[in-house]
Design a protein around this motif. Structure first.
Motif, PDB file in Angstrom:
ATOM      1  N   HIS A 160       0.843  -1.191   0.000  1.00 31.58           N
ATOM      2  CA  HIS A 160       0.000   0.000   0.000  1.00 31.58           C
ATOM      3  C   HIS A 160       0.883   1.247   0.000  1.00 31.58           C
ATOM      4  O   HIS A 160       1.950   1.267   0.604  1.00 31.58           O
ATOM      5  CB  HIS A 160      -0.893   0.035   1.250  1.00 31.58           C
ATOM      6  N   LYS A 161       0.411   2.253  -0.659  1.00 31.92           N
ATOM      7  CA  LYS A 161       1.170   3.501  -0.744  1.00 31.92           C
ATOM      8  C   LYS A 161       0.809   4.370   0.457  1.00 31.92           C
ATOM      9  O   LYS A 161      -0.016   5.284   0.362  1.00 31.92           O
ATOM     10  CB  LYS A 161       0.825   4.213  -2.049  1.00 31.92           C
ATOM     11  N   ARG A 162       1.432   4.047   1.613  1.00 30.20           N
ATOM     12  CA  ARG A 162       1.059   4.719   2.849  1.00 30.20           C
ATOM     13  C   ARG A 162       2.273   5.045   3.707  1.00 30.20           C
ATOM     14  O   ARG A 162       3.350   4.466   3.534  1.00 30.20           O
ATOM     15  CB  ARG A 162       0.110   3.836   3.684  1.00 30.20           C
ATOM     16  N   THR A 163       2.052   5.932   4.653  1.00 28.41           N
ATOM     17  CA  THR A 163       3.031   6.205   5.698  1.00 28.41           C
ATOM     18  C   THR A 163       2.587   5.472   6.952  1.00 28.41           C
ATOM     19  O   THR A 163       1.408   5.504   7.317  1.00 28.41           O
ATOM     20  CB  THR A 163       3.108   7.721   5.984  1.00 28.41           C
ATOM     21  N   TYR A 164       3.515   4.791   7.586  1.00 34.36           N
ATOM     22  CA  TYR A 164       3.202   4.016   8.792  1.00 34.36           C
ATOM     23  C   TYR A 164       3.972   4.582   9.985  1.00 34.36           C
ATOM     24  O   TYR A 164       5.193   4.750   9.932  1.00 34.36           O
ATOM     25  CB  TYR A 164       3.555   2.542   8.604  1.00 34.36           C
ATOM     26  N   ILE A 165       3.233   4.851  11.055  1.00 33.35           N
ATOM     27  CA  ILE A 165       3.835   5.304  12.308  1.00 33.35           C
ATOM     28  C   ILE A 165       3.790   4.152  13.298  1.00 33.35           C
ATOM     29  O   ILE A 165       2.733   3.564  13.535  1.00 33.35           O
ATOM     30  CB  ILE A 165       3.092   6.517  12.887  1.00 33.35           C
ATOM     31  N   ILE A 166       4.947   3.831  13.880  1.00 34.82           N
ATOM     32  CA  ILE A 166       5.041   2.792  14.900  1.00 34.82           C
ATOM     33  C   ILE A 166       5.338   3.482  16.228  1.00 34.82           C
ATOM     34  O   ILE A 166       6.415   4.066  16.400  1.00 34.82           O
ATOM     35  CB  ILE A 166       6.151   1.776  14.592  1.00 34.82           C
ATOM     36  N   ARG A 204      11.115  14.982   4.467  1.00 32.59           N
ATOM     37  CA  ARG A 204      11.681  13.675   4.170  1.00 32.59           C
ATOM     38  C   ARG A 204      10.644  12.752   3.534  1.00 32.59           C
ATOM     39  O   ARG A 204      10.955  11.984   2.616  1.00 32.59           O
ATOM     40  CB  ARG A 204      12.248  13.048   5.448  1.00 32.59           C
ATOM     41  N   LEU A 205       9.411  12.813   4.028  1.00 28.16           N
ATOM     42  CA  LEU A 205       8.347  11.977   3.463  1.00 28.16           C
ATOM     43  C   LEU A 205       8.073  12.349   2.007  1.00 28.16           C
ATOM     44  O   LEU A 205       7.950  11.476   1.138  1.00 28.16           O
ATOM     45  CB  LEU A 205       7.070  12.139   4.290  1.00 28.16           C
ATOM     46  N   GLU A 210       8.446  11.549  -3.902  1.00 26.32           N
ATOM     47  CA  GLU A 210       8.751  12.083  -5.234  1.00 26.32           C
ATOM     48  C   GLU A 210       9.729  11.200  -6.016  1.00 26.32           C
ATOM     49  O   GLU A 210       9.706  11.178  -7.243  1.00 26.32           O
ATOM     50  CB  GLU A 210       9.320  13.494  -5.088  1.00 26.32           C
ATOM     51  N   ARG A 211      10.580  10.475  -5.321  1.00 29.57           N
ATOM     52  CA  ARG A 211      11.515   9.599  -6.029  1.00 29.57           C
ATOM     53  C   ARG A 211      10.962   8.189  -6.210  1.00 29.57           C
ATOM     54  O   ARG A 211      11.697   7.256  -6.563  1.00 29.57           O
ATOM     55  CB  ARG A 211      12.869   9.569  -5.320  1.00 29.57           C
ATOM     56  N   GLY A 212       9.653   8.033  -5.942  1.00 26.70           N
ATOM     57  CA  GLY A 212       8.988   6.768  -6.218  1.00 26.70           C
ATOM     58  C   GLY A 212       8.899   5.804  -5.062  1.00 26.70           C
ATOM     59  O   GLY A 212       8.507   4.650  -5.241  1.00 26.70           O
ATOM     60  N   GLU A 235      -1.385  13.658   7.768  1.00 25.44           N
ATOM     61  CA  GLU A 235      -2.388  13.596   6.704  1.00 25.44           C
ATOM     62  C   GLU A 235      -2.925  14.976   6.359  1.00 25.44           C
ATOM     63  O   GLU A 235      -3.116  15.305   5.182  1.00 25.44           O
ATOM     64  CB  GLU A 235      -3.537  12.679   7.131  1.00 25.44           C
ATOM     65  N   GLU A 236      -3.165  15.793   7.386  1.00 20.48           N
ATOM     66  CA  GLU A 236      -3.703  17.132   7.152  1.00 20.48           C
ATOM     67  C   GLU A 236      -2.700  18.034   6.445  1.00 20.48           C
ATOM     68  O   GLU A 236      -3.077  18.945   5.694  1.00 20.48           O
ATOM     69  CB  GLU A 236      -4.124  17.761   8.477  1.00 20.48           C
ATOM     70  N   THR A 237      -1.413  17.777   6.683  1.00 17.22           N
ATOM     71  CA  THR A 237      -0.365  18.641   6.131  1.00 17.22           C
ATOM     72  C   THR A 237       0.096  18.209   4.750  1.00 17.22           C
ATOM     73  O   THR A 237       0.411  19.046   3.892  1.00 17.22           O
ATOM     74  CB  THR A 237       0.854  18.671   7.085  1.00 17.22           C
ATOM     75  N   SER A 238       0.137  16.910   4.514  1.00 20.79           N
ATOM     76  CA  SER A 238       0.783  16.401   3.301  1.00 20.79           C
ATOM     77  C   SER A 238      -0.118  15.618   2.356  1.00 20.79           C
ATOM     78  O   SER A 238       0.297  15.293   1.243  1.00 20.79           O
ATOM     79  CB  SER A 238       1.946  15.487   3.700  1.00 20.79           C
TER      80      SER A 238
END
Length: 319
Positions: A160-166, A204-205, A210-212, A235-238
């Protein structure tokens, strides 16, 4: 010294049983009786104390948690509570104590030492937040638990094309987050000791996106704030879809690693040696793979610090 006690206090940590085993068997080897004090300082005040034999600690070196249990006690912080504990020590003829725990546990140990009952502290906490030792019992096991969890989250992240916070444990100390983040190639590591600007995290995210890059991992120590709040802010920012995993108490359980078993065994045996030599008010630790001991008061006065070079390296590798 012919009769000693051992107790575990505060949060449990994998490897505590290995330390208990080492204390009991090393003491018995030197003809010293050992009494297990159940439920920490609370159990001490209540006289929840039992004699331990060689068989009492059989088949426990691989078990997480603590067989003599643990508890926190506000009452023991008072003079009246400490006097209750001392009365029980007199009743059972216990001449010295070995305390396994963190800084709160060591404060109790110091109070008992000042009142005539020599204590030796063994650092047992997954946070690795005790000065005077490179590692505390339980840190390596908790770290590997976190790494295993992040690896599994990454498997899902690649789909999935997501950001994960642990979100990991570390209210005041970021060692778990720092080590786990570096070991798992996290894009950002958020710890209480360092103020990481939110704009840098977003940059950084976006740079990775942008580089895939298909996904991103952020490791956040609980002391920084809520992972869910941080994820919502991202999510609200990016506009990057974000998911949050809070590992919680799973980090404190499990069979201890070989490293924690060996460390606990070495520290437990060393603590007995110090009591036999008449030492009191000391904490044992390991530095550069050598056993060391320090004055507990000096240790309590030192703030926890992180390896800043390691933190800087993590940022350089996450470009």
């Amino acid at each position: 010294m012919k009769r000693i006690g051992v107790l575990t206090s505060g949060g449990d940590a994998p490897g505590m049983n290995a330390a208990i085993r080492a204390v009991v068997r090393k003491a018995i080897y030197h003809d010293i009786e050992v009494y297990g004090i159940k439920y920490g300082y609370q159990g001490l005040m209540e006289g929840n104390i039992e004699k331990m034999e060689i068989g009492s600690v059989g088949d426990i070196i691989h078990r997480g948690g603590t067989i003599i249990y643990s508890a926190r006690s506000e009452e023991f912080k008072t003079d009246a509570g400490q006097e209750k504990g001392i009365e029980q020590l007199k009743k059972f003829g216990i001449e010295g104590l070995i305390i396994i725990g963190g800084d709160g546990s060591f404060r109790g140990a110091q109070k008992l030492t000042e009142k005539g009952y020599p204590c030796i502290g063994i650092p047992g906490t997954i946070d690795n937040d005790i000065a005077g030792t490179d590692f505390t019992i339980g840190f390596d096991t908790a770290l590997n638990t976190i790494i295993e969890a992040i690896d599994k989250v990454r498997d899902t992240a690649t789909s999935h094309k997501r950001t994960y916070i642990i979100e990991v444990m570390g209210r005041d100390a970021g060692d778990l987050a720092l080590w786990a983040g570096l070991a798992d190639g996290a894009e950002s590591i958020l710890i209480p000791e360092v103020k990481d600007e939110f704009d840098e995290v977003i940059e950084r995210l976006k740079r990775g996106h942008e580089r895939g890059k298909k996904h991103s991992i952020i490791v956040l120590a609980e002391g920084v704030g809520s992972g869910f709040d941080y994820g919502k802010r991202i999510e609200e920012t990016s506009d990057l879809e974000t998911r949050v995993t809070v590992l919680g108490y799973i980090q404190r359980g499990g069979s201890p690693t070989a490293s924690d078993r060996v460390l606990a065994s070495r520290l437990g045996g060393y603590a007995v040696d110090l009591l036999r030599k008449g030492e009191a008010g000391r904490m044992v630790g390991i530095q550069n793979n050598k056993l060391v001991n320090h004055d507990i008061l000096e240790i309590l006065a030192q703030p926890h610090t992180i390896d800043k070079d390691m933190y800087q390296l993590s940022k350089e590798l996450s470009i």
